[in-house]
Design an enzyme around this catalytic site. Sequence first.
Site, PDB file in Angstrom:
ATOM      1  CB  ALA A  89      -0.926  -0.016   1.215  1.00 32.21           C
TER       2      ALA A  89
ATOM      3  CG  ASP B 159       6.639  -6.657  -2.509  1.00 31.76           C
ATOM      4  OD1 ASP B 159       6.459  -7.876  -2.291  1.00 31.76           O
ATOM      5  OD2 ASP B 159       6.092  -5.761  -1.847  1.00 31.76           O
TER       6      ASP B 159
ATOM      7  CG  ASP C 215       4.704 -10.431  -0.668  1.00 36.37           C
ATOM      8  OD1 ASP C 215       5.388 -11.462  -0.534  1.00 36.37           O
ATOM      9  OD2 ASP C 215       4.450  -9.643   0.258  1.00 36.37           O
TER      10      ASP C 215
ATOM     11  CB  CYS D 172       2.399 -22.963  31.894  1.00 34.18           C
ATOM     12  SG  CYS D 172       2.323 -21.280  32.530  1.00 34.18           S
TER      13      CYS D 172
END
Length: 1036
Positions: free
Chosen positions: A457, A484, A486, A612
């Site tokens: 963006a 990039d 992607d 935990c």
Amino acid sequence: MNLSYTDSASRTSEFSPPEMSADSMEIDDSLYSRQRYVLGDSAMQQMAQSSVFLSGMGGLGVEIAKNIVLAGVKVLTLHDTKLCETWDLGSNFFLRQDDVLTQRNRALAVHPRVAELNPYVHVDTSSSSLDLSTDLCFLKRYQCVILTEARLSLQKKINDFCHFHQPPIRFIGCDAYGICVRVFCDFGDQFEVSDPTGEEAKEMFIQNITQGNPGVVTCMDSRTHGLQTGQSVLFREVNGMVTLNGTARQVTVLSPYSFAVGDTSCLQPYAHGGYFLLVKTPRTYSFETMEQQLSEPQVLTPDFSKPEAPLQIHAAMLALDAFQEQHNRLPNIGCCQDAEVLVKLTEEVNHTLTNRVMNSELVRCLSRTAQGSLPPLAAAVGGIASQEVLKALTGKFAPLQQWFYLDAIEVVKPLLSLSAEEFSPRGDRYDGLRACIGETMCLELHKLRVFMVGCGAIGCEMLKNFALLGVGLAKSSGEVCVTDPDLIEKSNLNRQFLFRSQHIQKPKSSTAAVATLEINPEMQVDAHLNKVCPATEGVYNDLFYSRLHLVVTALDNVEARRYVDSRSVSNQKALLDSGTMGTKGHTEIIVPNLTESYNSHRDPPEEEIPFCTLKSFPAVIEHTIQWARDKFESAFAHKPTIYNMFWQTHSSAEAVLQRMQQRETLEGAFQVVKLLSRRPSQWEHCIILARLKFDKYFKRKVTLPPPPHTHTHTDSLFWQSPKRPPSPIEFDLKDSLHFSFVVSAARLYAEIYNIPYSEKDLSQEAVSRMLSEITVPEYRPAEKRIETDENVKKPDQMKLSVSKEAITADHVTPERLRMSPRMFEKDDDLNGHMDFVASASSLRARMYSIEVADRLKTKRIAGKIIPAIATATAAVAGLVSLELVKVVGGYGFESFNNCFFNLAIPVMVLTEAAPVKRTQIREDISFSIWDRWTVWGHQHFSLSDFINAVLVNYGIEPTMVVHGVKMLYVPVMPGHNKRLKLTMQKLIKPSVDRRYVDLTVSFAPESDGDEDLPGPPLGTTSAPTETLTPPDTPGP
């Protein structure tokens, strides 16, 4: 006079927006998912039923149009009476050269490009005149009216019409003249906002509540509550003082960890447990008309170092309005006479204001640039104004009250001494920009070589700004290199405005490069598909960086930013960083030898959920979502991957089993053999496996809890907040959540085991039939222990006992030795991934009496989605692009600004960049992060030669030399003194193509007992002097 409109089929008619429906509508999550997390569904639905009128298709108007169409309004009318000019190409990114040549109306020219941004928005146009004689009744059809490039007199008339209409029509006026911009908002006498901040209410656990007047609430574990006096909180699950549960109390903040909640003296004593939530309280805002606000404006102050600036700009721009009324034009570019007229008009305006402030220098700068345009400034204010439009339509977030002013005087101040010819028009697309920054600066921008990392963006917005600024033109040997890895996804289309639906699954960088050239064909854009990381240093090496002028990051993660920052610093390149999260944004400007770098400060690490807590004591929905995501990763990604890796090195299952039975250790063998022996062979087996997994997760694996009133060794109750005792769940086929878990798990098992299934197999009838035939074996509980140590990590693998399972060659085929791991994909609603995580998380939440999250929230948390909206992206990219101009101009430290904003509140804070710090080694020797010491060696250069060279060149002898993680020389280490005679090449063993190596050196402290002092990065090379040119050597 009535306005006429052209609809999307280019027919002229009296336009009436479609009737608004009160029915709620389904939101396309595949498109709007990131924005939904910012605005929420209620606001999205209100927006999708709203009609907006926008006048003026200059640079500012088209920016607003882009942002609100991406956001998803129902109807947008674009109005403009002007024809396209060459000048417009430098500010309007949706105009093309053909539009200028054919003299098209600007609204008609941009219409198809605006409309294709979002198929859910109806975009139409109007080119009729809009003036003081126009009948304004047509505006009754709209919920919001936005004016740009309109005279003040027309703005006041239309604002009055909107303000006094019932119900009020929300009005926004925006102007951009040269270095000054303004936004004015009037949403009526009574404007109700449902959620002023948009911040998500978080559950805060309670340590104690006192009986008294007032009662004081203390947060558990000294957690900060983040409340403000006057807000209200809702109490839940409080033990003892149970009357508080389900009630809201107004708070008075006492400290970051405690607050008062009124009289609790008559309530039962507090026992334990409980939590509180912030209550969202609607707020009503009152607005005055523009006419009422002129003499005593209510302004937002973005730069606290210049608190008087908004009022100064207010006076100057009102004077500019008066100049236009008197002369029917704007001041001429660089005309001193017009500038003095404007100064005099500002003095007259100043006398009408309650607070009289004036800045003559600002007025003169405004006069000389008023005809021009700074595209980044229009982008920034366009993002801000667009967010106000969305507030006006939805009542989400606090509105601007009532004026916002911003100037870019720091950009033009250093240029005031230039001749008027510098700013004169040349008849090209850069005339508007040239009027502000001059021809010389324009040429520097044309020659710029920029490396931009990331093309999402922010990357798309930055490329748009580069195109309008003329950055990296081919004819000037400039270039923008963008990388990039992607591919484009549908969810990107809501913000990354250079992409369209036909681009889905195409590379972002190359697609954006083509779209950028459509805006400005003169640019040179080189698109790469690489990550920028240590693995690609062969591509993005020092030689690559040496050809650059600056680096821009458009990234969405901290680690990538840190790496790019380190490479920029080591190569002495300026770095422009920016980022957003929802309506929040930041910019950081990093300039060699002037500022600190991104790595100079560190945000606190993200808090991890203790093992935990996930395993035994989930307390909030985030814990159950993370648990479900971990189960997905373990069962459907990690185990299949380990399985495949194991069988790549062990081809015989029988041989593996024999070696295991002979007690031979084979890494991962127990888990692999278990998977092989239990491997399903058909769809029915996957259903059985999923059904058994249900009982394991939600019934049988429930650790046998201590009784409710068990006490610990400190005599406190074991089960008290935030611990919750679990309750096992009996499988119920009629429960949709149970069914969803079984089907989604079965699908995933089938996919990892390469088992086919059909849509019919997934039907309620088919699954129910198979489940009714399953006999669940009787459960015999194993000995389990509750893990309470928060420092215990999740075990890498469970030790499994191996029986003599029947694994024979007849049953083991090559196909059975392969699995297909599933990588979690949150945005594909058809793959079942989110079905599994959402159902598993919700079932575990039920077990522990935790309020279940909806699918949207689960998707955000499980997918680690960063909320995003186009308005903030446009604003942040515009602000950082303004700083680019200053970097190119070589401006001084005081000119640069970092910025933080939150468009929701709204607030914007401009601050000075952080000045570079120097580390003192000796009284006359210091260094900063930007200093880089260099030692030039030769093929036979020894470690002793290196140490002597540092002493000779820089006046101090190293006491330690390190290369990466390898200690080359530490005098106290055994054998290290013998290394002094070894050559640097033998010690470092550089790759064949690597002549230059960075080392870390330390120096002895001046006082005994102190720690060694770090030095700057120190590079050494064995390259011949004719192949490398040494940089300017920083002296001691």
